[in-house]
Design an enzyme around this catalytic site. Structure first.
Site, PDB file in Angstrom:
ATOM      1  CB  ALA A 187      -0.947   0.011   1.201  1.00  0.00           C
ATOM      2  CG  ASP A 195       0.649   0.002  -7.311  1.00  0.00           C
ATOM      3  OD1 ASP A 195       0.629  -0.077  -8.555  1.00  0.00           O
ATOM      4  OD2 ASP A 195       1.293   0.869  -6.699  1.00  0.00           O
ATOM      5  CB  CYS A 223       5.073   2.631 -11.807  1.00  0.00           C
ATOM      6  SG  CYS A 223       6.275   2.239 -10.519  1.00  0.00           S
TER       7      CYS A 223
END
Length: 476
Positions: free
Chosen positions: A243, A323, A373
């Site tokens: 997170a 993520d 990313c």
């Protein structure tokens, strides 16, 4: 137009990435020349900042219009009366876009210089001032109040405390020193404030240091897209598996109207504290943050009652965001990456461990969103192909909003599957020069289009779990 050199990579890393972008599947649908040109364009884009600064509004505390008005007033102050448009994104209603002015080419270089580290330099190109820990070198007689030119040491060769530096350096703009050279290099550990206040940056972006901090979160556009793709609903139990720093966690809670339960995990203690601080600042009570290794977040017995803390029983969550930790090769601006090929390629096994935990923690019918990313095939499309083969219970889902391009060929996914992915590839548009006159003449639709395209490199995949995995669990 490119004003910086392309991102500097180790030769073996550049070769590895080139193989990614010129794989057999790519060359079957594109000429070698076109594929090579696209790859070189990507390397050029990575060393330059995106065309827009993106901020997300904390809709839990204020309306978007109210915060937009406050932001317009703030920008007038920061830019000395210069009026720069603030746009609300049509598909991401809680996102505001601010055009970046630059590169500005008529900035006069000063006699006094300061050299900053590459990471500090990247932040300056996104609107930050220079903080004392980022300063590596300063001219011999520099004192507080001097106008100085700031340069980035993109190859990490400048020695801390040097009085001059003749190595490879990139001009970032001018600023006013808040401290003398002697004060900057005094050796005092508490010297952590602003060392140089940027007044003439090459790229003019707003500073968000203590600016509307309970109303705004500085976030790259694809990072805001991810949470909308997850589409959290009030009353659900949602896990943000990796997170930190908490931008997506607070976004999830805000989209749920702070109704439900958002569990945030990260294994680094100070990052968990940051998530808790952000939740408090944003007035969000549904977030529970735990310092815990996500690869160990699954348990199979009720012997130890953890009272809602990790580890969790299988099939405990309605939606999960992974993520994932990644090589970060899509971040911009990034003028130099010193990582070895071993480091760049080390993330795939960790991502798969985390993904496996996420699948088992997800309820049947639940949604799992995977994002990175980075730009490598191994961490993106190859992970999707692996997931679909390893977990027949998963189905790839189309995404809303669909703002990025489709996935890249090379991992054996079908054309239909690639269309269900989102890959944000900044090289699809030429590098832009933006000045205030061009903004006055620009159409809003064209600016939104550019903001969607010229962002960081990013990847999103969305899955739905169609049936329980409990009966297939080898540890049961």
């Amino acid at each position: 137009m490119s004003i910086f050199p392309k991102i500097s990579l180790r030769p073996e890393v550049e070769s590895y990435l080139k193989e990614n972008f010129m794989n057999e599947e790519v060359l079957a649908v594109s000429s070698k020349q076109d594929a090579h040109g696209k790859f070189e364009a990507l390397l050029n884009h990575l060393s330059h900042p995106p065309s827009f600064t993106t901020v997300r509004v904390n809709t839990h505390l204020a309306s978007v219009q109210h915060v937009k008005n406050l932001l317009v007033d703030e920008l007038k102050k920061q830019f000395n009366g210069l009026i720069v448009p603030v746009l609300q994104h049509p598909d991401l209603q809680d996102v505001l876009l601010i055009p970046v002015i630059g590169p500005r080419k008529n900035i006069k270089r000063q006699q006094y210089e300061a050299i900053v580290g590459a990471q500090c330099g990247n932040a300056v190109l996104r609107g930050a001032h220079v903080y004392v820990p980022g300063i590596l070198s300063a001219s011999k007689f520099m004192k507080a109040g001097d106008v100085i030119s700031v340069y980035s040491d993109i190859k990490g060769k400048c020695k801390k405390g040097a009085k001059e530096f003749d190595g490879t350096k990139v001009f970032l703009g001018n600023g006013i020193s808040e401290l003398s050279r002697k004060e900057i290099f005094s050796g005092l550990p508490e010297m952590k404030g602003i060392g140089i206040r940027m007044t003439e940056p090459i790229y003019l972006s707003p500073s968000f240091d203590n600016v509307l901090s309970s109303y705004l979160f500085l976030q790259n556009l694809p990072s805001a897209v991810v949470t909308h793709v997850l589409n959290p609903q009030p009353g659900e139990k949602i896990l943000d598996l990796c997170a930190a720093p908490g931008g997506k966690t607070t976004h999830i809670a805000a989209l749920m109207h702070d109704q439900g339960e958002v569990i945030a995990l990260d294994k680094i203690p100070n990052k968990i504290e940051k998530i808790k601080q952000n939740a408090l600042l944003f007035g969000l009570n549904s977030i529970k943050a735990y310092c815990f290794d996500g690869t160990k977040a699954l348990k199979f017995d009720m012997i130890k009652d953890t009272e809602g803390a990790p580890p969790f029983l299988p099939e405990s969550f309605d939606r999960i965001l992974l993520d994932a930790p990644c090589s970060g090769m899509g971040q911009r601006p990034n003028m130099a990456c010193t990582w070895t090929l071993k480091e760049v390629t080390s993330y795939q096994p960790l991502q798969r461990k985390l993904f496996s935990v996420a699948v088992q923690l997800l309820k049947p019918g639940g949604v799992l969103v995977y994002s990175t990313c980075t730009i490598t095939l191994a961490e993106n499309e190859e992970q999707v192909a692996w997931a679909l083969t390893t977990y027949p219970c998963l189905q790839l889902q189309s995404q809303k909003p669909q703002i990025g391009g489709e996935g890249m060929v090379g991992a054996g996914l079908s054309f239909e599957q690639l269309k269900q992915l989102q890959r944000f590839d900044p090289s699809v548009v030429p590098l832009q020069d933006t000045d205030i006159d061009s903004l006055r003449d620009a159409r809003i639709e064209d600016m939104i289009w550019l903001a969607n395209k010229d962002c960081i490199g990013f990847f999103i995949a969305k899955f739905q779990k169609c049936k329980s995995t409990l009966e297939n669990d080898p540890q049961k």
